[in-house]
Design a protein around this motif. Structure first.
Motif, PDB file in Angstrom:
ATOM      1  N   MET A   1       0.854  -1.204   0.000  1.00 60.40           N
ATOM      2  CA  MET A   1       0.000   0.000   0.000  1.00 60.40           C
ATOM      3  C   MET A   1       0.880   1.241   0.000  1.00 60.40           C
ATOM      4  SD  MET A   1      -2.916   1.130   2.738  1.00 60.40           S
ATOM      5  CE  MET A   1      -3.872  -0.331   2.365  1.00 60.40           C
ATOM      6  N   ALA A   2       0.692   2.122  -0.948  1.00 60.27           N
ATOM      7  CA  ALA A   2       1.541   3.303  -1.073  1.00 60.27           C
ATOM      8  C   ALA A   2       1.226   4.329  -0.006  1.00 60.27           C
ATOM      9  CB  ALA A   2       1.361   3.925  -2.460  1.00 60.27           C
ATOM     10  N   THR A   3       2.268   4.944   0.556  1.00 58.34           N
ATOM     11  CA  THR A   3       2.136   6.040   1.496  1.00 58.34           C
ATOM     12  C   THR A   3       2.768   7.267   0.868  1.00 58.34           C
ATOM     13  OG1 THR A   3       4.191   5.331   2.517  1.00 58.34           O
ATOM     14  CG2 THR A   3       2.143   4.552   3.523  1.00 58.34           C
ATOM     15  N   PRO A   4       2.481   8.490   1.389  1.00 61.35           N
ATOM     16  CA  PRO A   4       2.980   9.685   0.721  1.00 61.35           C
ATOM     17  C   PRO A   4       4.476   9.679   0.452  1.00 61.35           C
ATOM     18  CG  PRO A   4       1.336  10.285   2.332  1.00 61.35           C
ATOM     19  CD  PRO A   4       1.559   8.805   2.490  1.00 61.35           C
ATOM     20  N   ASP A   5       5.320   9.133   1.408  1.00 60.79           N
ATOM     21  CA  ASP A   5       6.755   9.205   1.186  1.00 60.79           C
ATOM     22  C   ASP A   5       7.280   8.037   0.370  1.00 60.79           C
ATOM     23  OD1 ASP A   5       6.272   7.364   3.138  1.00 60.79           O
ATOM     24  OD2 ASP A   5       8.071   7.826   4.303  1.00 60.79           O
ATOM     25  N   LEU A   6       6.434   7.057   0.005  1.00 67.26           N
ATOM     26  CA  LEU A   6       6.847   5.956  -0.854  1.00 67.26           C
ATOM     27  C   LEU A   6       6.087   5.945  -2.172  1.00 67.26           C
ATOM     28  CD1 LEU A   6       7.220   3.002   1.707  1.00 67.26           C
ATOM     29  CD2 LEU A   6       9.015   4.388   0.691  1.00 67.26           C
ATOM     30  N   ASP A   7       5.227   6.913  -2.367  1.00 64.98           N
ATOM     31  CA  ASP A   7       4.436   6.958  -3.590  1.00 64.98           C
ATOM     32  C   ASP A   7       5.325   7.427  -4.741  1.00 64.98           C
ATOM     33  OD1 ASP A   7       1.743   7.030  -4.987  1.00 64.98           O
ATOM     34  OD2 ASP A   7       2.465   9.061  -5.335  1.00 64.98           O
ATOM     35  N   PRO A   8       5.424   6.667  -5.842  1.00 65.97           N
ATOM     36  CA  PRO A   8       6.320   7.046  -6.941  1.00 65.97           C
ATOM     37  C   PRO A   8       6.016   8.415  -7.534  1.00 65.97           C
ATOM     38  CG  PRO A   8       5.550   4.778  -7.193  1.00 65.97           C
ATOM     39  CD  PRO A   8       4.769   5.374  -6.075  1.00 65.97           C
ATOM     40  N   LEU A   9       4.724   8.756  -7.684  1.00 67.99           N
ATOM     41  CA  LEU A   9       4.379  10.044  -8.281  1.00 67.99           C
ATOM     42  C   LEU A   9       4.843  11.208  -7.411  1.00 67.99           C
ATOM     43  CD1 LEU A   9       0.781   9.484  -9.728  1.00 67.99           C
ATOM     44  CD2 LEU A   9       2.916   9.704 -10.983  1.00 67.99           C
ATOM     45  N   LEU A  10       4.616  11.094  -6.091  1.00 74.61           N
ATOM     46  CA  LEU A  10       5.023  12.167  -5.191  1.00 74.61           C
ATOM     47  C   LEU A  10       6.543  12.267  -5.095  1.00 74.61           C
ATOM     48  CD1 LEU A  10       2.410  11.832  -2.313  1.00 74.61           C
ATOM     49  CD2 LEU A  10       2.431  13.441  -4.207  1.00 74.61           C
ATOM     50  N   LEU A  11       7.225  11.122  -5.115  1.00 76.50           N
ATOM     51  CA  LEU A  11       8.686  11.148  -5.100  1.00 76.50           C
ATOM     52  C   LEU A  11       9.230  11.820  -6.359  1.00 76.50           C
ATOM     53  CD1 LEU A  11       9.541   7.591  -3.687  1.00 76.50           C
ATOM     54  CD2 LEU A  11      10.010   9.786  -2.597  1.00 76.50           C
ATOM     55  N   LEU A  12       8.622  11.507  -7.485  1.00 75.07           N
ATOM     56  CA  LEU A  12       9.052  12.107  -8.743  1.00 75.07           C
ATOM     57  C   LEU A  12       8.806  13.612  -8.749  1.00 75.07           C
ATOM     58  CD1 LEU A  12      10.164  11.752 -11.581  1.00 75.07           C
ATOM     59  CD2 LEU A  12       7.858  11.173 -12.369  1.00 75.07           C
ATOM     60  N   ARG A  13       7.635  14.031  -8.279  1.00 75.33           N
ATOM     61  CA  ARG A  13       7.322  15.454  -8.255  1.00 75.33           C
ATOM     62  C   ARG A  13       8.233  16.199  -7.285  1.00 75.33           C
ATOM     63  NH1 ARG A  13       1.556  18.369  -6.672  1.00 75.33           N
ATOM     64  NH2 ARG A  13       2.039  20.383  -7.592  1.00 75.33           N
ATOM     65  N   GLN A  14       8.530  15.583  -6.139  1.00 74.86           N
ATOM     66  CA  GLN A  14       9.390  16.221  -5.153  1.00 74.86           C
ATOM     67  C   GLN A  14      10.818  16.353  -5.688  1.00 74.86           C
ATOM     68  OE1 GLN A  14       9.274  14.315  -1.368  1.00 74.86           O
ATOM     69  NE2 GLN A  14      10.778  15.673  -0.423  1.00 74.86           N
ATOM     70  N   SER A  15      11.286  15.330  -6.389  1.00 72.99           N
ATOM     71  CA  SER A  15      12.635  15.384  -6.956  1.00 72.99           C
ATOM     72  C   SER A  15      12.728  16.464  -8.026  1.00 72.99           C
ATOM     73  CB  SER A  15      13.007  14.016  -7.545  1.00 72.99           C
ATOM     74  OG  SER A  15      13.017  13.015  -6.548  1.00 72.99           O
ATOM     75  N   ILE A  16      11.673  16.609  -8.839  1.00 75.49           N
ATOM     76  CA  ILE A  16      11.655  17.651  -9.880  1.00 75.49           C
ATOM     77  C   ILE A  16      11.667  19.038  -9.249  1.00 75.49           C
ATOM     78  CG2 ILE A  16      10.260  18.660 -11.717  1.00 75.49           C
ATOM     79  CD1 ILE A  16       9.284  15.790 -12.326  1.00 75.49           C
ATOM     80  N   ALA A  17      10.885  19.213  -8.176  1.00 77.19           N
ATOM     81  CA  ALA A  17      10.806  20.521  -7.526  1.00 77.19           C
ATOM     82  C   ALA A  17      12.138  20.921  -6.893  1.00 77.19           C
ATOM     83  CB  ALA A  17       9.703  20.510  -6.467  1.00 77.19           C
ATOM     84  N   SER A  18      12.879  19.953  -6.383  1.00 77.85           N
ATOM     85  CA  SER A  18      14.149  20.241  -5.706  1.00 77.85           C
ATOM     86  C   SER A  18      15.357  20.063  -6.627  1.00 77.85           C
ATOM     87  CB  SER A  18      14.301  19.336  -4.481  1.00 77.85           C
ATOM     88  OG  SER A  18      14.269  17.967  -4.858  1.00 77.85           O
ATOM     89  N   ASN A  19      15.106  19.781  -7.913  1.00 77.34           N
ATOM     90  CA  ASN A  19      16.187  19.556  -8.879  1.00 77.34           C
ATOM     91  C   ASN A  19      17.140  18.455  -8.436  1.00 77.34           C
ATOM     92  OD1 ASN A  19      15.377  21.573 -10.746  1.00 77.34           O
ATOM     93  ND2 ASN A  19      16.308  23.155  -9.458  1.00 77.34           N
ATOM     94  N   SER A  20      16.583  17.432  -7.805  1.00 79.97           N
ATOM     95  CA  SER A  20      17.389  16.311  -7.340  1.00 79.97           C
ATOM     96  C   SER A  20      17.525  15.273  -8.440  1.00 79.97           C
ATOM     97  CB  SER A  20      16.751  15.676  -6.098  1.00 79.97           C
ATOM     98  OG  SER A  20      16.617  16.625  -5.065  1.00 79.97           O
ATOM     99  N   ALA A  21      18.590  14.496  -8.364  1.00 75.59           N
ATOM    100  CA  ALA A  21      18.863  13.498  -9.395  1.00 75.59           C
ATOM    101  C   ALA A  21      17.845  12.364  -9.347  1.00 75.59           C
ATOM    102  CB  ALA A  21      20.271  12.942  -9.205  1.00 75.59           C
ATOM    103  N   ILE A  22      17.423  11.912 -10.523  1.00 77.18           N
ATOM    104  CA  ILE A  22      16.558  10.742 -10.685  1.00 77.18           C
ATOM    105  C   ILE A  22      17.298   9.789 -11.609  1.00 77.18           C
ATOM    106  CG2 ILE A  22      14.278   9.914 -11.359  1.00 77.18           C
ATOM    107  CD1 ILE A  22      13.318  12.847 -11.113  1.00 77.18           C
ATOM    108  N   LEU A  23      17.695   8.633 -11.099  1.00 76.70           N
ATOM    109  CA  LEU A  23      18.612   7.759 -11.823  1.00 76.70           C
ATOM    110  C   LEU A  23      17.967   6.421 -12.144  1.00 76.70           C
ATOM    111  CD1 LEU A  23      21.750   8.373  -9.591  1.00 76.70           C
ATOM    112  CD2 LEU A  23      21.117   9.605 -11.666  1.00 76.70           C
ATOM    113  N   PRO A  24      17.864   6.044 -13.424  1.00 73.12           N
ATOM    114  CA  PRO A  24      17.495   4.667 -13.762  1.00 73.12           C
ATOM    115  C   PRO A  24      18.676   3.747 -13.442  1.00 73.12           C
ATOM    116  CG  PRO A  24      17.155   6.187 -15.614  1.00 73.12           C
ATOM    117  CD  PRO A  24      17.993   6.893 -14.621  1.00 73.12           C
TER     118      PRO A  24
END
Length: 416
Positions: free
Chosen positions: A1-24
């Protein structure tokens, strides 16, 4: 069950907002090196903590009621600035390189909605479902708002309180969600069943037909609050066309294209069928906004006669990619203009849009029509059926953009 800090969409949006690296990556290890998207098995986020999530994880973003996987979401974000043909070609190439899984192509409106939400320009999306156990989307919206500001998402099992301060126990959140919503005096008097007062108009007609005396007129004009409130008419949305001579669609042929779904070049029209009008009206039923009555659209080539409030009614701008078109616009910079208004480029099918249109990114929709073939008076070009397909694609994008801006069946947005 996804929670706010493990939800992929929220993690992606938060990383974009903070200009943090997203690595495949190609490993479950969060410290694994970056890999190509075709070989990656996980997507590693570095904010707020370094964590890897399987790249084929279904997300809360649904297309045709089917959850879209994380790889497709991330791929749509990477290709946010490219035109539709290039996006489709890149998706096909990636699918050919993948050994397992498949990138799902998102429709133009879905991709626009997703990118707008990921960028933080919108806090809501009709395609994103709330988190499990969060019926009204309070927790996910709060976490998304924090993400768009670059703040850390709430801890697992918590959500923001109703005042927006501190943390709230999840059990209390369930209780608050079950609270009965209290209305004000207006909603209490109106009730849940609308009342038809149309018969009052007939009773008032004899009194309204009598002309008031001069004193009464001056009394009402000096006291606007005493004047009768008439039902406000919904303003007509406006579509701006390109005045360029190289545009495939001008005032002379735009009406037949948008109404009948048939493209005819300007130089192929007869003198009797061509029009030199400076303004046209087109009726179109927008089912998702007002399913009961068609909306009337106003088509003009320039904003020379615009009042300032007219700009909130502009729903689309047709362009050829020439920036001089926007010289007298409220937003003369194309990048700023297309943050407020949907752009539409119509060119020949199988031809790339101009570099300027591609540079303006996903906010300008590129549509292609078949090249015109002069078949003679009695011949029929069998390829012209694609015109209606292009027209429906344009109207679908305009309707989706209008809904996102706040158009309703009885009112228009105050600003865009």
């Amino acid at each position: 069950m996804a929670t706010p800090d493990l939800d992929p969409l929220l993690l992606l949006r938060q990383s974009i907002a903070s200009n943090s690296a997203i690595l495949p990556t190609a490993s479950t290890d969060a410290a694994a090196p970056e890999a190509s998207l075709s070989t990656a098995t996980h997507l590693t986020f570095t904010t707020p903590t370094r964590i890897s999530i399987p790249i084929d994880t279904p997300t809360r973003f649904a297309s045709n009621d089917t959850p879209v996987d994380l790889r497709s979401i991330y791929f749509a974000w990477l290709k946010r600035e490219v035109a539709i043909p290039e996006y489709n070609a890149s998706a096909t190439q990636l699918n050919d390189d993948l050994t397992t899984g498949k990138v799902q192509n998102l429709a133009f409106v879905e991709r626009l909605d997703l990118i707008t939400w990921l960028e933080g320009a919108s806090e809501e999306s009709e395609y994103i479902k709330p988190l499990a156990g969060d019926k009204h989307g309070a927790a996910s919206n709060a976490a998304a708002a924090l993400a768009s500001k670059g703040a850390a998402a709430p801890a697992i099992g918590t959500t923001l309180g109703r005042s927006g301060k501190g943390a709230l126990d999840p059990r209390l959140a369930v209780i608050y969600n079950s609270e009965r919503k209290m209305g004000n005096w207006n909603s209490a008097l109106r009730g849940i069943k609308p009342t038809d007062f149309s018969h009052v108009r007939k009773l008032a007609a004899p009194f309204m037909s009598k002309k008031p005396s001069g004193n009464a007129v001056s009394h009402i004009s000096s006291n606007p609050s005493l004047a009768l409130n008439q039902k406000q008419k919904r303003p007509d949305p406006i579509i701006l066309l390109s005045p360029s001579a190289s545009a495939l669609l001008r005032m002379t042929n735009i009406k037949s294209f948008l109404e009948s779904g048939k493209y005819v070049p300007v130089d192929s029209l007869t003198a009797s069928s061509s029009s030199s009008a400076s303004m046209l009206h087109i009726n179109r039923l927008m089912k998702d906004i007002d399913p009961n009555r068609p909306m009337r659209f106003i088509l003009v080539e320039g904003p020379e006669q615009f009042k300032p409030e007219y700009w909130s009614r502009v729903v689309a701008v047709f362009t050829t990619g020439q920036s001089w078109q926007f010289k007298n616009y409220k937003w003369s910079n194309p990048n700023e203009l297309f943050r407020h208004v949907l752009g539409v480029y119509v060119g020949w099918r199988h031809e790339q849009p101009p570099e300027a249109v591609q540079a303006w990114g996903h906010r300008v929709m590129a549509v292609g029509v078949e090249r015109w073939k002069d078949m003679g008076p009695n011949a029929v070009d069998s390829s012209r059926w694609r015109d209606r397909e292009a027209v429906e694609q344009i109207w679908k994008a305009i309707e989706g953009n209008m809904r996102s801006k706040g158009w309703k069946k009885d009112q228009a947005p105050a600003s865009i």
